[in-house]
Structure formats: structure tokens, C-alpha cells
Design a protein around this motif. Structure first.
Motif, mmCIF file in Angstrom:
data_model
loop_
_atom_site.group_PDB
_atom_site.id
_atom_site.type_symbol
_atom_site.label_atom_id
_atom_site.label_comp_id
_atom_site.label_asym_id
_atom_site.label_seq_id
_atom_site.Cartn_x
_atom_site.Cartn_y
_atom_site.Cartn_z
ATOM 1 N N GLU A 38 45.786 20.503 22.051
ATOM 2 C CA GLU A 38 47.117 19.990 21.457
ATOM 3 C C GLU A 38 46.603 19.250 20.087
ATOM 4 N N ARG A 39 46.129 18.862 19.731
ATOM 5 C CA ARG A 39 46.274 18.687 18.033
ATOM 6 C C ARG A 39 45.862 19.774 17.643
ATOM 7 N N ALA A 40 44.181 20.461 17.740
ATOM 8 C CA ALA A 40 44.414 22.229 16.823
ATOM 9 C C ALA A 40 45.727 22.673 16.705
ATOM 10 N N LEU A 41 46.040 23.227 18.283
ATOM 11 C CA LEU A 41 47.964 24.063 18.199
ATOM 12 C C LEU A 41 49.219 22.634 16.649
ATOM 13 N N GLN A 42 48.977 21.349 17.435
ATOM 14 C CA GLN A 42 50.221 20.922 16.059
ATOM 15 C C GLN A 42 49.400 21.171 14.809
ATOM 16 N N GLU A 43 48.318 21.145 14.884
ATOM 17 C CA GLU A 43 47.672 21.262 13.569
ATOM 18 C C GLU A 43 48.336 22.886 12.404
ATOM 19 N N LEU A 44 48.111 23.626 13.609
ATOM 20 C CA LEU A 44 48.316 25.119 13.246
ATOM 21 C C LEU A 44 49.762 25.447 12.680
ATOM 22 N N GLN A 45 51.084 24.740 14.041
ATOM 23 C CA GLN A 45 52.255 24.838 13.495
ATOM 24 C C GLN A 45 52.744 23.930 12.071
ATOM 25 N N GLN A 46 51.969 22.766 12.200
ATOM 26 C CA GLN A 46 52.145 22.176 10.850
ATOM 27 C C GLN A 46 51.889 23.632 9.497
ATOM 28 N N ALA A 47 50.507 23.799 10.415
ATOM 29 C CA ALA A 47 50.495 24.118 8.511
ATOM 30 C C ALA A 47 51.371 25.889 8.375
#
Length: 140
Positions: A38-47
Motif C-alpha cells: 500500500e505504501r509503495a503504491l501510494q508513493e508511485l501514485q504521488q510520483a
């Protein structure tokens, strides 16, 4: 690698992961993998989100795409780890996590599509800078 003390856990799961750490067992490992995904996806979505007022050059856009691709690989790896941990649960306990994984996969699919659009836009911009011999991709 240890989850606790790292930046992988999404804020809303920190208390849950801490409680699970104290309990120990397979549920903790599974929740840690879920948090990491979930954290990795959140960071990707922000990027992949467009930056307000950002009119960077082609080289900078290519660097941003490369960074997004690295984050995408991290999401892919954390999802795979989550799936592997899920296999350790009895089948009747897997349903909730399977739904969670599907949601993460959908978000990942959307982020990858955004990366591809960014790549196409950047290639078109690079072709436009190179001149008319670029094949007309900038006209799209």
C-alpha cells in the motif's frame, strides 16, 4: 528485512502493525506485506501525478519517468511478496486479502498507464525539438 522502523508502513496501519508485532505469527508478516504494498503504491501514485506549474525539459521528464519506473518495480515486488505471504493462510482466511490485492493491482495498473502516457508525451516533445524528421508524433 525488518518492517518496523522503516518507511514502508502506511500511517493508518502503524498501530495495527505494532499490535501484530507484539502478537507475532504469520498474521503479522502478512499485514506487513500489505502495508508495504500500500505504501509503495501510494508513493508511485504521488510520483505520477502532474506537478502544478511544472514545465520541465525533456531530460528532466525522462528522469521523472525513470524514477516512476523504479517505484513501479517496487510496487510489483511488494505485491508479489504480499501474494506469497497470503499463500501461507488457510484458504478460508484469504478472501479479505484477495480483495485488498485486487484493489492494489487496479491502482498499480492505472499508475502504469499514467507512466506510459508520460513516456509518450515526452517522446513526442523530444521529437518536436528534434525537428520535422521526428515522424510527426508531436502532431498527435
Amino acid at each position: 528485512s525488518s518492517h518496523f522502523g522503516s518507511n514502508y508502513c502506511a500511517a493508518r496501519f502503524c498501530q495495527k502493525c505494532t499490535r501484530l508485532r507484539l502478537q507475532g505469527g504469520g498474521a503479522m508478516d502478512l499485514e506487513i506485506q500489505a502495508c508495504a504494498a500500500e505504501r509503495a503504491l501510494q508513493e508511485l501514485q504521488q510520483a505520477v501525478q502532474p506537478r502544478a506549474g511544472a514545465s520541465s525539459g525533456v531530460a528532466e521528464k525522462q528522469a521523472q519517468i525513470a524514477a516512476c519506473e523504479r517505484l513501479a518495480q517496487r510496487v510489483k515486488n511488494t505485491l508479489e511478496s504480499y501474494r506469497l505471504e497470503l499463500r501461507s493462510l488457510p484458504r478460508e482466511e484469504q478472501t479479505e486479502h484477495q480483495h485488498r490485492i485486487r484493489g492494489l493491482e487496479e491502482g498499480f495498473k492505472q499508475a502504469k498507464a499514467q507512466i506510459e502516457w508520460k513516456r509518450l508525451d515526452t517522446e513526442a516533445a523530444a521529437s518536436a525539438i528534434a525537428g520535422p524528421s521526428g515522424g510527426g508524433a508531436a502532431d498527435l
